[in-house]
Design an enzyme around this catalytic site. Structure first.
Site, PDB file in Angstrom:
ATOM      1  N   ARG A 112       0.874  -1.178   0.000  1.00  0.00           N
ATOM      2  CA  ARG A 112       0.000   0.000   0.000  1.00  0.00           C
ATOM      3  C   ARG A 112       0.905   1.219   0.000  1.00  0.00           C
ATOM      4  O   ARG A 112       1.646   1.462   0.960  1.00  0.00           O
ATOM      5  CB  ARG A 112      -0.901   0.013   1.240  1.00  0.00           C
ATOM      6  CG  ARG A 112      -1.835   1.235   1.305  1.00  0.00           C
ATOM      7  CD  ARG A 112      -2.655   1.189   2.582  1.00  0.00           C
ATOM      8  NE  ARG A 112      -3.452   2.393   2.761  1.00  0.00           N
ATOM      9  CZ  ARG A 112      -4.699   2.560   2.346  1.00  0.00           C
ATOM     10  NH1 ARG A 112      -5.317   1.578   1.716  1.00  0.00           N
ATOM     11  NH2 ARG A 112      -5.349   3.694   2.557  1.00  0.00           N
ATOM     12  N   HIS A 139      -7.140   0.828  -6.850  1.00  0.00           N
ATOM     13  CA  HIS A 139      -7.451   0.311  -5.516  1.00  0.00           C
ATOM     14  C   HIS A 139      -8.274  -0.977  -5.653  1.00  0.00           C
ATOM     15  O   HIS A 139      -9.450  -1.042  -5.263  1.00  0.00           O
ATOM     16  CB  HIS A 139      -8.237   1.364  -4.735  1.00  0.00           C
ATOM     17  CG  HIS A 139      -8.194   1.190  -3.248  1.00  0.00           C
ATOM     18  ND1 HIS A 139      -7.696   0.058  -2.632  1.00  0.00           N
ATOM     19  CD2 HIS A 139      -8.623   2.006  -2.235  1.00  0.00           C
ATOM     20  CE1 HIS A 139      -7.794   0.184  -1.332  1.00  0.00           C
ATOM     21  NE2 HIS A 139      -8.348   1.345  -1.055  1.00  0.00           N
ATOM     22  N   GLN A 142     -10.217  -2.653  -2.624  1.00  0.00           N
ATOM     23  CA  GLN A 142     -11.421  -1.918  -2.257  1.00  0.00           C
ATOM     24  C   GLN A 142     -12.572  -2.292  -3.177  1.00  0.00           C
ATOM     25  O   GLN A 142     -13.722  -2.425  -2.752  1.00  0.00           O
ATOM     26  CB  GLN A 142     -11.165  -0.411  -2.335  1.00  0.00           C
ATOM     27  CG  GLN A 142     -12.351   0.459  -1.925  1.00  0.00           C
ATOM     28  CD  GLN A 142     -12.658   0.364  -0.444  1.00  0.00           C
ATOM     29  OE1 GLN A 142     -11.788   0.555   0.388  1.00  0.00           O
ATOM     30  NE2 GLN A 142     -13.909   0.064  -0.106  1.00  0.00           N
ATOM     31  N   ASP A 235     -16.042   9.689  -1.618  1.00  0.00           N
ATOM     32  CA  ASP A 235     -14.748   9.511  -0.964  1.00  0.00           C
ATOM     33  C   ASP A 235     -14.304  10.884  -0.463  1.00  0.00           C
ATOM     34  O   ASP A 235     -14.890  11.914  -0.829  1.00  0.00           O
ATOM     35  CB  ASP A 235     -13.741   8.922  -1.965  1.00  0.00           C
ATOM     36  CG  ASP A 235     -12.435   8.477  -1.322  1.00  0.00           C
ATOM     37  OD1 ASP A 235     -12.355   8.449  -0.082  1.00  0.00           O
ATOM     38  OD2 ASP A 235     -11.486   8.172  -2.069  1.00  0.00           O
ATOM     39  N   CYS A 277     -15.775   4.544   1.159  1.00  0.00           N
ATOM     40  CA  CYS A 277     -14.646   3.667   1.469  1.00  0.00           C
ATOM     41  C   CYS A 277     -13.969   4.008   2.792  1.00  0.00           C
ATOM     42  O   CYS A 277     -13.158   3.222   3.286  1.00  0.00           O
ATOM     43  CB  CYS A 277     -13.624   3.686   0.328  1.00  0.00           C
ATOM     44  SG  CYS A 277     -13.101   5.325  -0.177  1.00  0.00           S
ATOM     45  N   ARG A 322     -14.047  -5.686   3.432  1.00  0.00           N
ATOM     46  CA  ARG A 322     -12.642  -5.637   3.050  1.00  0.00           C
ATOM     47  C   ARG A 322     -11.937  -6.914   3.499  1.00  0.00           C
ATOM     48  O   ARG A 322     -11.123  -7.485   2.769  1.00  0.00           O
ATOM     49  CB  ARG A 322     -11.934  -4.416   3.673  1.00  0.00           C
ATOM     50  CG  ARG A 322     -12.366  -3.056   3.159  1.00  0.00           C
ATOM     51  CD  ARG A 322     -12.046  -2.817   1.697  1.00  0.00           C
ATOM     52  NE  ARG A 322     -10.651  -3.033   1.350  1.00  0.00           N
ATOM     53  CZ  ARG A 322      -9.645  -2.187   1.617  1.00  0.00           C
ATOM     54  NH1 ARG A 322      -9.890  -1.053   2.241  1.00  0.00           N
ATOM     55  NH2 ARG A 322      -8.416  -2.462   1.241  1.00  0.00           N
TER      56      ARG A 322
END
Length: 342
Positions: A112, A139, A142, A235, A277, A322
């Protein structure tokens, strides 16, 4: 005992959604739902027994770190966290050298961070599956959780409409546009023109949309963009590594997800959900929230507290997913899913 391998996923890395077919993404989503059911029923599923997994974090995260850690442990693996202070990726040590060292010690690597090129180099040179926990461009972990959440709520994916409001040029918007196009989900990006997805990202998505039949809309008009939406998604307005708060607040304030925006969908309540998210700036209870209130006189940014706590909200189910979707991804790419009976 014969070692049966999954011919489609075994040994593969997960770097960007565009690398996978609709059938492959659907498999991982459905596998995530299956593993979630096993978890809830208390049924063990140690597909990674004895494996060691490195978790590389240039960027901090609550959900990604927690999800990978708990997923690895549930699968029987040992996760080792390496934060920004523990690694010198591309600074004191090249990505190539890091990849070779970690690949010799670990069975899989999560990354990440900032550069997509870093996660791609890790995958090319480490010799083990590498999973993209977020870069500035994509991503994918996600997305598995997001579309798993959508399927959990609606029972299907193809033909639904998901609208993203806000910064249409960040990694989440990029990934939603492309993943939806692959899966046949209509994707609307509602954003100021300055923050539309890049032409390159649009071209990638349009190619997949021609194959799946997904309808893609990119607009700065809320009435056009919100109409017919089943999922309204947003987001943060200022992503990690950026500090242009004043500019972003002024630019994106008209694109806040509030009840008026949800009403523009015209969708019946039982066919409409809200997703985020996380983290979300929906009140002034955090230090960031208090700072924003002092500087800009607002207590809510990308989503109002009313929507965040409403009957439409699914962000916490999305966050939990997740873990389940990452578990599915790791098990499929690194685990032995076909262990025969003896």
């Amino acid at each position: 005992m014969t070692d049966f391998k999954n011919s489609v996923f075994q040994g593969r890395s997960v770097l960007a959604e565009k690398d996978f077919t609709a059938a492959e993404l659907e498999y991982l989503i459905d596998f995530g739902l299956h593993l979630k059911a096993l978890k809830k029923a208390g049924i063990p599923h140690h597909y990674l027994e004895g494996k060691n997994v490195a978790l590389l974090f240039e960027k901090s995260s609550t959900r990604t770190r927690s999800a990978f850690t708990t997923a690895a442990i549930d699968l029987g693996a040992h996760p080792e966290f390496l934060g920004a202070g523990d690694i010198q990726l591309g600074k004191k040590e090249s990505v190539e050298d890091t990849a070779k060292v970690l690949g010799s010690m670990f069975d899989g690597i999560e990354f990440r961070g900032f550069k997509q090129s870093s996660v791609e180099q890790l995958a090319e040179l480490s010799g083990v599956p590498v999973w993209n926990g977020l870069t500035d461009e994509w991503h994918p972990t996600q997305m598995l959780a997001d579309f798993m959440t959508v399927k959990e709520n609606f029972g299907h994916l193809k033909g639904l409409t998901l609208t993203f409001m806000g910064d249409g040029r960040n990694n989440v918007a990029n990934s939603l546009l492309v993943t939806g196009a692959i899966l046949g989900v209509n994707i609307h990006i509602v954003a100021p023109k300055e923050l539309f997805p890049t032409q390159e990202t649009q071209d990638i998505a349009n190619k997949f949309a021609k194959e799946s039949g997904a309808k893609l809309v990119i607009t700065d008009d809320l009435d056009e963009g919100m109409k017919g939406s089943n999922v309204v998604y947003t987001d943060v307005w200022v992503s990690m590594g950026e500090d242009n708060w004043e500019e972003r607040v002024k630019l994106l304030k008209p694109y806040q997800v509030n009840m008026a925006a949800l009403k523009k969908t015209g969708t019946p309540d039982d066919q409409l959900i809200f997703m985020h998210c996380l983290p979300a700036f929906h009140d002034a209870t955090t230090e960031y929230g208090q700072e924003i209130e002092e500087k800009y006189g607002i207590t809510e940014m990308e989503v109002t507290d009313e929507v965040f706590r409403s009957k439409y909200a699914r962000q916490f189910e999305e966050a939990e997913n997740r873990m389940h979707s990452i578990k599915a991804m790791m098990a499929a790419t690194l685990g032995n899913l076909f262990i025969p009976r003896v």
